[in-house]
Design a protein around this motif. Structure first.
Motif, short mmCIF file in Angstrom:
data_model
loop_
_atom_site.label_atom_id
_atom_site.label_comp_id
_atom_site.label_asym_id
_atom_site.label_seq_id
_atom_site.Cartn_x
_atom_site.Cartn_y
_atom_site.Cartn_z
N LEU A 79 -42.21 71.73 7.45
CA LEU A 79 -42.97 72.58 8.37
C LEU A 79 -43.47 73.78 7.57
O LEU A 79 -42.76 74.29 6.70
CB LEU A 79 -42.08 73.04 9.53
CG LEU A 79 -41.48 71.92 10.38
CD1 LEU A 79 -40.53 72.49 11.42
CD2 LEU A 79 -42.58 71.11 11.05
N TYR A 80 -44.68 74.23 7.88
CA TYR A 80 -45.31 75.31 7.13
C TYR A 80 -45.65 76.48 8.04
O TYR A 80 -45.96 76.28 9.21
CB TYR A 80 -46.64 74.82 6.52
CG TYR A 80 -46.49 73.80 5.43
CD1 TYR A 80 -46.63 74.16 4.10
CD2 TYR A 80 -46.24 72.47 5.73
CE1 TYR A 80 -46.51 73.22 3.08
CE2 TYR A 80 -46.12 71.52 4.73
CZ TYR A 80 -46.25 71.90 3.41
OH TYR A 80 -46.13 70.98 2.41
N TYR A 81 -45.61 77.66 7.47
CA TYR A 81 -46.22 78.81 8.14
C TYR A 81 -46.84 79.71 7.09
O TYR A 81 -46.40 79.76 5.95
CB TYR A 81 -45.22 79.57 9.03
CG TYR A 81 -44.18 80.40 8.33
CD1 TYR A 81 -44.47 81.67 7.82
CD2 TYR A 81 -42.88 79.93 8.19
CE1 TYR A 81 -43.51 82.43 7.18
CE2 TYR A 81 -41.91 80.68 7.55
CZ TYR A 81 -42.24 81.93 7.05
OH TYR A 81 -41.28 82.68 6.42
N LEU A 136 -35.76 80.64 21.99
CA LEU A 136 -36.05 80.88 20.57
C LEU A 136 -37.49 81.33 20.28
O LEU A 136 -37.68 82.29 19.54
CB LEU A 136 -35.70 79.64 19.74
CG LEU A 136 -34.21 79.33 19.65
CD1 LEU A 136 -33.99 77.94 19.05
CD2 LEU A 136 -33.48 80.40 18.85
N PRO A 137 -38.51 80.66 20.83
CA PRO A 137 -39.88 81.09 20.48
C PRO A 137 -40.18 82.54 20.86
O PRO A 137 -40.97 83.20 20.18
CB PRO A 137 -40.77 80.12 21.27
CG PRO A 137 -39.92 78.90 21.44
CD PRO A 137 -38.52 79.45 21.62
N GLY A 138 -39.54 83.06 21.89
CA GLY A 138 -39.76 84.43 22.30
C GLY A 138 -39.02 85.46 21.47
O GLY A 138 -39.29 86.66 21.57
N ARG A 145 -43.64 81.40 15.19
CA ARG A 145 -43.45 80.76 16.49
C ARG A 145 -43.82 79.28 16.49
O ARG A 145 -43.08 78.46 17.06
CB ARG A 145 -44.22 81.53 17.57
CG ARG A 145 -43.78 81.16 18.97
CD ARG A 145 -44.28 82.17 19.99
NE ARG A 145 -43.62 83.45 19.74
CZ ARG A 145 -44.21 84.64 19.90
NH1 ARG A 145 -45.46 84.71 20.32
NH2 ARG A 145 -43.56 85.74 19.66
N PRO A 146 -44.94 78.87 15.87
CA PRO A 146 -45.26 77.43 15.88
C PRO A 146 -44.17 76.57 15.24
O PRO A 146 -43.93 75.43 15.67
CB PRO A 146 -46.58 77.35 15.10
CG PRO A 146 -47.21 78.69 15.28
CD PRO A 146 -46.04 79.66 15.29
N VAL A 147 -43.49 77.08 14.22
CA VAL A 147 -42.39 76.33 13.61
C VAL A 147 -41.27 76.15 14.62
O VAL A 147 -40.73 75.05 14.77
CB VAL A 147 -41.88 77.04 12.33
CG1 VAL A 147 -40.56 76.45 11.85
CG2 VAL A 147 -42.93 76.98 11.23
N TYR A 148 -40.92 77.20 15.35
CA TYR A 148 -39.83 77.10 16.32
C TYR A 148 -40.20 76.15 17.45
O TYR A 148 -39.36 75.38 17.93
CB TYR A 148 -39.48 78.49 16.86
CG TYR A 148 -38.52 79.26 15.97
CD1 TYR A 148 -38.61 79.22 14.59
CD2 TYR A 148 -37.51 80.04 16.52
CE1 TYR A 148 -37.74 79.93 13.77
CE2 TYR A 148 -36.63 80.75 15.72
CZ TYR A 148 -36.74 80.68 14.34
OH TYR A 148 -35.87 81.37 13.54
N LEU A 149 -41.45 76.15 17.88
CA LEU A 149 -41.89 75.20 18.91
C LEU A 149 -41.81 73.77 18.39
O LEU A 149 -41.38 72.86 19.12
CB LEU A 149 -43.30 75.54 19.37
CG LEU A 149 -43.42 76.85 20.17
CD1 LEU A 149 -44.88 77.24 20.34
CD2 LEU A 149 -42.72 76.74 21.51
#
Length: 161
Positions: A79-81, A136-138, A145-149
């Motif tokens: 996963l990337y951010y 978690l996303p909040g 956030r996209p990684v946590y989703l």
């Protein structure tokens, strides 16, 4: 310089630690700018001589002070951010534009007293708590956030009680 470094993403692991109640462990990062979410799951870089799994077990111990966990799943892919522009030039000496992460879902098999944020010489968190995974996303900074989703979606079947 490795191919990973050439891609501009720092190789990293993340740990999604859950307890017997299905709650996720989060720590409050030390030194976060005022107003930014400071809670996150453990994560950290992969050393040159480590596999992602070895790095995840090391990071779990360094950031939570415990090794009382078993790996039950890992993400099927990396996963990337990307870092926000304001951080990209300064974080990690400006060498990386973001992180490339392999995440591991682990079941905590100890007691809360086994967690000691000061066990390692360089504490990254000053507090911790168990939260419902849906929270978690909040709790995380917006750019992660996209990684946590994605983690919630990929580990969904493992997170059912």
């Amino acid at each position: 310089m490795s191919a990973v470094e050439l891609s501009g993403y720092r190789p990293c692991v993340g740990i999604f630690l859950v307890n017997d109640e299905g709650k996720a462990w989060v720590g409050r990062r030390i030194g976060m700018p005022q107003g930014l979410p400071a809670w996150q799951m453990p994560q950290g870089g992969i050393d040159a001589d480590e596999t992602p799994m070895q790095a995840a077990l090391r990071e779990l111990y360094e950031e939570t002070g415990t090794d009382k966990a078993e790996i039950i799943a890992e993400t099927s892919d990396w996963l990337y951010y990307d870092l926000p522009a304001a951080l990209a030039g300064t974080a990690w000496g400006g060498r990386f534009r973001g992180q490339r992460q392999k995440w591991f879902l682990m079941r905590f098999d100890g007691d809360d007293i086994d967690i000691d944020l000061n066990r390692h010489h360089h504490a990254e968190f000053d507090a911790w708590k168990w939260v419902e995974p849906a929270e978690l996303p909040g709790l995380i900074v917006e750019f992660k956030r996209p990684v946590y989703l994605a983690l919630l979606a990929e580990f969904r079947d493992h997170l059912k009680r």
